[in-house]
Write an enzyme that holds these catalytic residues in place. Structure first.
Site, PDB file in Angstrom:
ATOM      1  N   GLY A  14       0.839  -1.194   0.000  1.00  0.00           N
ATOM      2  CA  GLY A  14       0.000   0.000   0.000  1.00  0.00           C
ATOM      3  C   GLY A  14       0.868   1.235   0.000  1.00  0.00           C
ATOM      4  NE  ARG A  15       3.222   2.176   5.630  1.00  0.00           N
ATOM      5  CZ  ARG A  15       2.539   3.124   6.275  1.00  0.00           C
ATOM      6  NH1 ARG A  15       2.784   4.400   6.034  1.00  0.00           N
ATOM      7  NH2 ARG A  15       1.621   2.805   7.158  1.00  0.00           N
ATOM      8  CG  ASP A  44       0.109   5.073   8.907  1.00  0.00           C
ATOM      9  OD1 ASP A  44       0.060   3.849   9.122  1.00  0.00           O
ATOM     10  OD2 ASP A  44       0.780   5.569   7.986  1.00  0.00           O
ATOM     11  CB  CYS A  63     -13.746  23.414  17.828  1.00  0.00           C
ATOM     12  SG  CYS A  63     -14.493  24.675  16.790  1.00  0.00           S
ATOM     13  CE1 TYR A 121      -3.823   2.068   5.006  1.00  0.00           C
ATOM     14  CE2 TYR A 121      -1.455   2.397   4.904  1.00  0.00           C
ATOM     15  CZ  TYR A 121      -2.558   1.593   4.734  1.00  0.00           C
ATOM     16  OH  TYR A 121      -2.399   0.306   4.270  1.00  0.00           O
TER      17      TYR A 121
END
Length: 432
Positions: A300-301, A342, A377, A406
């Site tokens: 993935g990454r 992550d 906030c 991610y």
């Protein structure tokens, strides 16, 4: 490279890229139209100028955050994968970043896809990708998702419990299975997978017997050493354990296993180099006698992280002595959720388009201890602390590289800040 054809969502920009590279056009002079999408060919060092052009030409009034996806980086990473692991088919983990143009170029370059839900399967299929290029790599699936997978022809999935066997037998008996095992060493990954998924050694034989009794085909084994900076040595033990599962299945008289899924955990750079060496070594040691074995992975990454850059606007400022505090229009409830979930570290570079137009990166400028807040906030929404940045003003920009993994995929709309609305611009940066 100028003669290579790159396909992005049905787009073939090769001729236009040629006009830029060979014809002396300016980096942003040529654009390939595909509906509302454009691919801008650039030199490697022109990405900053491209972002500045977006800011000045398109975002004069509504200074919204945006991404730049460098398709040239994606092509480079795919080439690195093919060079280092030529016999391992990548099934990109869609959960990491499902940007459609990103998925399209991965598909065009030969990648397959790891999906974890019906929605991800639907998304990949909507891009015209065949269901036989998908592994349903979620060991615990809702029955409705299994029914859908059967309907559309996604016929390879993972399991690690007897209950999953019963669900698959009932709703998708034609599906082939991969037994997900738990590596004994998770590689000290930032995001370990072992606490949630994977059969223990003593569970392997009962789970194989359960599938055998259900007359389901177990085609192989899968594992995942964990995500993010994992120790590559974890692959050694995991592949050895997978071989033991193959041998156990053979002793039980099951059909010969033909698939090994070595999972994810790959990160571009030095970690990938060492991981590839470890994987090749372990495969040679344990599976050299099975040249017909199909080996897949779920990166993935590796493909996503360095391909995306995020640009944000400074929307607020406060000075407290030497401390500079800035608010930006994305944060921990948006793209920077990776800091929390992550365990990522983000870095910021200034683009002082308002306060220092002649030196937008503020090179040589005095820096100050800085805190960067997100827009919500919640005080938890703090992107950076004790970070050194030059003096900046409201409507200047902060740019965050390596923001593809991610990030937007896991963002929320908390406080009305809509992460899913962040636009991605496409560029193709050629190597310098």
């Amino acid at each position: 490279m100028a003669g290579q054809t790159i396909i992005v969502s049905g787009l073939n920009p090769a001729a236009i890229l040629q006009s830029t590279i060979g014809g002396g056009a300016s980096p942003t002079a040529a654009a390939a139209e595909n509906g509302t999408r454009k691919v801008i060919p650039l030199s490697r060092d022109a990405l900053q100028d491209f972002m500045l052009s977006i800011i000045t030409q398109k975002l004069q009034d509504e200074k919204q955050p945006f991404y730049v996806l460098d398709l040239g980086e994606v092509v480079s990473l795919i080439d690195q994968w093919k060079s280092a692991l030529p016999n391992i088919r990548p099934f990109y983990a869609v959960k990491c970043n499902p940007e459609p143009s990103f998925l399209s170029i991965l598909s065009a370059m030969g990648s397959n896809f790891d999906c974890a839900s019906r929605a991800e399967i639907e998304y990949v299929l909507s891009l015209g990708i065949s269901p036989d290029r998908i592994v349903f790599a979620n060991p615990c699936k809702p029955e409705s998702d299994i029914i859908f997978a059967a309907k559309v022809g996604v016929n390879l999935t993972t399991y690690d419990s007897e209950d999953e066997v019963y669900k698959i037998r009932k709703h998708h008996p034609k599906s082939e299975l991969l037994l997900r095992i738990k590596p004994m060493f998770d590689g000290n990954a930032r995001c370990p997978m072992g606490p949630k998924y994977g059969a223990l050694p003593e569970e392997v034989e009962p789970l194989l017997r359960a599938a055998q009794a259900a007359r389901l085909t177990v085609s192989g084994v899968s594992f995942h050493i964990g995500s993010g900076d994992a120790d590559s040595n974890a692959y050694l033990g995991a592949i050895a354990a997978a071989k033991e599962v193959f041998e156990t299945a053979a002793k039980l008289g099951m059909s010969k296993m033909t698939v090994l899924d070595v999972g994810g955990g790959f990160t571009s750079g030095h970690q990938f180099t060492t991981a590839a060496v470890a994987v090749r070594s372990a495969l040679k040691q344990h599976f050299d006698d099975q040249p017909e074995l199909t080996i897949i992975a779920e990166p993935g990454r590796f493909f996503a992280e360095t391909a995306f850059t995020l640009a944000t606007t400074i929307i607020g400022k406060r000075v407290r002595g030497e401390l500079r505090e800035y608010w930006i229009n994305d944060g921990l409830y948006g793209s920077m959720n990776c800091v929390l979930y992550d365990h990522a570290t983000v870095n910021a570079t200034p683009l002082a388009v308002l306060s220092n137009r002649t030196n937008v990166t503020c090179g040589g400028s005095k820096t100050f201890p800085t805190t960067v807040f997100g827009p919500t906030c919640d005080a938890l929404d703090t992107v950076l602390r004790d970070y050194q940045l030059p003096e900046l003003q409201v409507n200047d920009w902060l740019v965050f590289p390596n923001m593809g993994a991610y990030t937007k995929a896991a963002g929320s709309n908390f406080n009305g800040f809509n992460t899913s609305a962040i636009v991605t611009h496409l560029a193709y940066a050629y190597p310098s």
